[in-house]
Design a protein around this motif. Sequence first.
Motif, short mmCIF file in Angstrom:
data_model
loop_
_atom_site.label_atom_id
_atom_site.label_comp_id
_atom_site.label_asym_id
_atom_site.label_seq_id
_atom_site.Cartn_x
_atom_site.Cartn_y
_atom_site.Cartn_z
N THR A 2 0.83 -1.18 0.00
CA THR A 2 0.00 0.00 0.00
C THR A 2 0.88 1.25 0.00
O THR A 2 2.01 1.24 0.48
CB THR A 2 -0.92 0.02 1.23
N ASN A 41 -11.83 1.05 -6.68
CA ASN A 41 -11.46 0.70 -8.06
C ASN A 41 -12.69 0.21 -8.82
O ASN A 41 -12.75 -0.94 -9.26
CB ASN A 41 -10.36 -0.37 -8.06
N CYS A 77 -16.16 -2.99 -7.52
CA CYS A 77 -15.26 -4.01 -8.08
C CYS A 77 -15.44 -5.37 -7.42
O CYS A 77 -15.19 -6.40 -8.02
CB CYS A 77 -13.81 -3.56 -7.93
N ASN A 79 -13.65 -6.69 -5.05
CA ASN A 79 -12.39 -7.32 -4.65
C ASN A 79 -12.38 -7.53 -3.14
O ASN A 79 -12.69 -6.63 -2.38
CB ASN A 79 -11.21 -6.44 -5.07
N ARG A 81 -9.68 -8.15 -1.29
CA ARG A 81 -8.44 -7.74 -0.66
C ARG A 81 -8.55 -6.33 -0.09
O ARG A 81 -8.83 -5.38 -0.80
CB ARG A 81 -7.28 -7.78 -1.65
N SER A 83 -6.17 -4.48 0.77
CA SER A 83 -5.12 -3.64 0.20
C SER A 83 -5.51 -3.08 -1.17
O SER A 83 -4.93 -2.10 -1.63
CB SER A 83 -3.81 -4.43 0.08
N ARG A 84 -6.50 -3.70 -1.81
CA ARG A 84 -6.93 -3.25 -3.14
C ARG A 84 -8.16 -2.36 -3.07
O ARG A 84 -8.25 -1.36 -3.78
CB ARG A 84 -7.20 -4.46 -4.03
N CYS A 85 -9.12 -2.74 -2.22
CA CYS A 85 -10.34 -1.94 -2.07
C CYS A 85 -10.90 -2.13 -0.67
O CYS A 85 -11.59 -3.13 -0.41
CB CYS A 85 -11.38 -2.33 -3.12
N ASP A 319 0.47 -7.03 -3.85
CA ASP A 319 -0.91 -7.53 -3.80
C ASP A 319 -1.47 -7.84 -5.18
O ASP A 319 -2.67 -7.83 -5.39
CB ASP A 319 -1.81 -6.52 -3.07
N ARG A 320 -0.57 -8.11 -6.11
CA ARG A 320 -1.01 -8.49 -7.46
C ARG A 320 0.00 -9.45 -8.06
O ARG A 320 1.14 -9.55 -7.59
CB ARG A 320 -1.20 -7.25 -8.33
#
Length: 473
Positions: A2, A41, A77, A79, A81, A83-85, A319-320
């Motif tokens: 992040t 996102n 989205c 998601n 995670r 860390s993503r959303c 995270d990807r």
Amino acid sequence: MTHRPTAEADRLALADLARLASRGDLPKLHEQIRRTGGCANPIHLKGFRTLVHAPTGAVWHRYSTEHEPGHRLKVACGNRRASRCPSCARTYSADTFHLIRAGLTGDQNKGVATSVRSHPRVFATLTAPSFGLVHNRPDMGACRCGLTHPAGASVLGTPLDPERYDYAHAVLWNNHAPDLWRRFTIALRREVAKRAGLTRTELPEHARISYGKVAEYQRRGAVHFHAVIRIDGPNGPDTPPPAWATVTLLDDAIRAAARTAGVPVPGAGDLPARVLQWGKQVDVRPIGAFAAGEIAEQAVASYVAKYATKSAETTETVDRRILERHELDRYELPAHTRRLIEACWDLDGLYPDRLLAHWSHMLGFRGHFSSKSPTYSTTLGALRQVRANFRAEQARADLRDRLLAAGLPDLDDLPEAETLVVAHWAFAGAGNSPGESMLAATIAAELHERRTTDRQEMYAQLAREGEELAWID
């Protein structure tokens, strides 16, 4: 990994927010982002939806994204995670909470009888074995390095001697952990049957074992599992377990199954053949509705839900997915985390069927972070469908009001064959502009604060009900 916003990022966000305000549709944009829950996102869609009266061909209603801000519709989205959303992750976490809690307390709306609270239930934690000594904070004394590390120290979980740490074993263990869990559940049924004086094939005629579990990364980068494990009657949670099914029996069977379960891995290159097994630390705690000294249902459900949205953030990995090994140079990774990722790439050619490089961003782990047995409780899909049905009914009610206001018939009074929906949707991008991101973060924080307050009130009510039920008992 992040990234925290910088002063320059804030300046760009404010400038972009001013640009969005100048378009004149900021209130509508705010409402659209709110409908996504403040998704970080969102998916962008372009298209239309038309309601046609089939007998006459008259267009009764038409929605088009041409009238939306930026001529696009934003949808969440989804998601999981954090860390993503963070916003969508909270929704996933809430769903997991209700799924786990339904299997603990029962919920008629989710197809689980409330009598399940009287079934033997435990909260079990199964860990990975040692791959080498790491810096830690023992309950008593200092770390093996001779120092007493403060909580949150970056050195925690890293090897005392990186050159002697078995990185190959570590990533192979992560990679095979889902299969090791599967073999554990098979061994558990066998151990329960043995203690009941039954064969494993006879066990389903007397009892069923169900579970809901979640994976969590330790600081050292090894996966371990937290699971709610329950004994039901032969037809699942709606039937009482046999008299021999006790928490003590279940506890003993879990520990025995953890000792015996193993996954053989063939040797490759310079690596020896090995059998992957659980670590010696197996924690089993009874779950009580109101009993003192037992871990509470609410705490268990909250704990499992918390880790359902985490990936490997505790190790500061990416995270990807990493598509090429040289991509690692783009990230500032801790040395231990980088060596775990590199071990995945090193072993990928030796074990091509394990897709280690493909899952290197997960330090080799390739399983579901949360899963359950079929009879434990409801499903995440069912929970999402309930939410989708609710939103669809809201949209239908709004459309019905619009038609009535226009002097058209009530949809509920018309045969379904008389109405025709013509729609077309196309993907039009993803993400937020800097200003939209600032707006989404503010909305997500407001919604989270409101839900936290509502949840605290619910917890207080449950506590009051618990005290009353305990007094009645």
